[in-house]
Design a protein around this motif. Structure first.
Motif, PDB file in Angstrom:
ATOM      1  N   ALA A  37       0.829  -1.192   0.000  1.00  0.00           N
ATOM      2  CA  ALA A  37       0.000   0.000   0.000  1.00  0.00           C
ATOM      3  C   ALA A  37       0.864   1.241   0.000  1.00  0.00           C
ATOM      4  N   THR A  38       1.924   1.208   0.760  1.00  0.00           N
ATOM      5  CA  THR A  38       2.805   2.359   0.831  1.00  0.00           C
ATOM      6  C   THR A  38       3.441   2.633  -0.510  1.00  0.00           C
ATOM      7  N   ILE A  39       3.820   1.625  -1.198  1.00  0.00           N
ATOM      8  CA  ILE A  39       4.441   1.808  -2.501  1.00  0.00           C
ATOM      9  C   ILE A  39       3.468   2.492  -3.437  1.00  0.00           C
ATOM     10  N   SER A  40       2.241   2.037  -3.453  1.00  0.00           N
ATOM     11  CA  SER A  40       1.245   2.631  -4.332  1.00  0.00           C
ATOM     12  C   SER A  40       1.002   4.077  -3.958  1.00  0.00           C
ATOM     13  N   LEU A  41       0.862   4.352  -2.714  1.00  0.00           N
ATOM     14  CA  LEU A  41       0.583   5.709  -2.280  1.00  0.00           C
ATOM     15  C   LEU A  41       1.756   6.627  -2.540  1.00  0.00           C
ATOM     16  N   GLU A  61      -3.092  -1.579  -5.963  1.00  0.00           N
ATOM     17  CA  GLU A  61      -3.771  -2.370  -6.992  1.00  0.00           C
ATOM     18  C   GLU A  61      -4.188  -1.521  -8.186  1.00  0.00           C
ATOM     19  N   ASN A  62      -4.410  -0.242  -7.968  1.00  0.00           N
ATOM     20  CA  ASN A  62      -4.849   0.646  -9.038  1.00  0.00           C
ATOM     21  C   ASN A  62      -3.698   1.422  -9.667  1.00  0.00           C
ATOM     22  N   ASN A  63      -2.471   0.975  -9.407  1.00  0.00           N
ATOM     23  CA  ASN A  63      -1.301   1.664  -9.940  1.00  0.00           C
ATOM     24  C   ASN A  63      -0.455   0.682 -10.748  1.00  0.00           C
ATOM     25  N   ALA A  64      -0.386   0.885 -12.045  1.00  0.00           N
ATOM     26  CA  ALA A  64       0.369  -0.007 -12.921  1.00  0.00           C
ATOM     27  C   ALA A  64       1.848  -0.074 -12.553  1.00  0.00           C
ATOM     28  N   GLU A  65       2.400   1.005 -12.002  1.00  0.00           N
ATOM     29  CA  GLU A  65       3.823   1.033 -11.623  1.00  0.00           C
ATOM     30  C   GLU A  65       4.112   0.188 -10.387  1.00  0.00           C
TER      31      GLU A  65
END
Length: 192
Positions: A13-17, A53-57
C-alpha cells in the motif's frame, strides 16, 4: 504469521501511495518524469492495498503481496508508512533471483522483504525530513520486519540505506491512503 502478512500488505500500500504522492509533488514543482506520469491519484479515498492495486507502476509489488498473502494486513486500519518499490525497482533484482523470491517456497523470505519496506505509524515526507534533522543528518526507522533502515538526505531527496549498505532513493512522496501514506522508492531495500 498474521503480523507478517499485515506488514507486507502495508508495504504494498505504501508503494502505491508513494507513487501517487510523488506525482502530486512533482507536478506542484513543475517536474514531470515517466515514472511520475504513470502514477495516478485514486478518484476515491482507498487503503494502501487499493492504491497499489490501481497503480500499474506497482504491479510487481501487488504480485509479491499476493504471493506473501499480505493483502489483508495492509488493508487494515494502520496507520502505516510504506516505502513502495516500483516495478523498475524490482527489475533491478537479478531475474532468476526475483523469480525464486516470488515462488511459494520462498514465501517467508518474501514476507520478510516486504515487511522491511513498512514502518508502523504515518510518516509524511516532512516527518521523515524532520527525523533526519533531529538525528543530526540520519534517522533510524524501525520496520515492521523488526530491523532498521537509515534515512538521510542527498540534496533534496530522501535516501534509505538498508542493513547491507544498499541505497534506495525516494522518488515520490506523500501518496495518501485511508490507512497511511506511501512513498515510492527506486530500489528494493534488503533486510540483511
Amino acid at each position: 504469521m498474521r503480523n507478517i502478512s499485515k506488514i507486507l500488505l502495508a508495504c504494498a500500500a505504501t508503494i502505491s501511495l508513494t507513487a501517487c504522492g510523488e506525482q502530486a509533488a512533482n507536478t506542484a514543482n513543475g517536474e514531470s518524469d515517466a515514472e511520475s506520469a504513470a502514477v495516478e491519484e485514486p478518484a476515491e479515498p482507498t487503503n494502501i492495498v487499493g492504491v497499489a492495486e490501481n497503480n500499474a507502476e506497482l504491479s510487481t509489488l501487488v504480485m509479491a503481496m499476493t504471493v506473501a498473502e499480505l493483502g489483508g494486513t495492509l488493508a487494515e486500519e494502520g496507520p502505516f508508512t510504506v516505502f513502495a518499490p516500483t516495478n523498475d525497482a524490482f527489475n533491478k533484482i537479478d531475474p532468476a533471483e526475483l523469480s525464486a523470491l516470488l515462488s511459494p517456497e520462498k514465501k517467508e523470505d518474501l514476507t520478510s522483504l516486504l515487511n522491511y519496506h513498512v514502518v508502523s505509524g504515518e510518516m509524511t515526507a516532512a516527518d521523515v525530513t524532520q527525523a533526519i534533522a533531529d538525528g543530526g543528518g540520519t534517522a533510524t526507522l524501525t520496520t515492521v520486519e523488526g530491523t532498521k533502515l537509515k534515512a538521510s538526505l542527498e540534496g533534496q531527496k530522501v535516501v534509505l540505506e538498508d542493513a547491507a549498505g544498499g541505497k534506495s532513493t525516494v522518488t515520490l512522496v506523500d501518496v495518501k491512503a485511508t490507512n497511511g501514506v506511501i512513498h515510492a522508492v527506486d530500489t528494493v531495500v534488503m533486510p540483511g
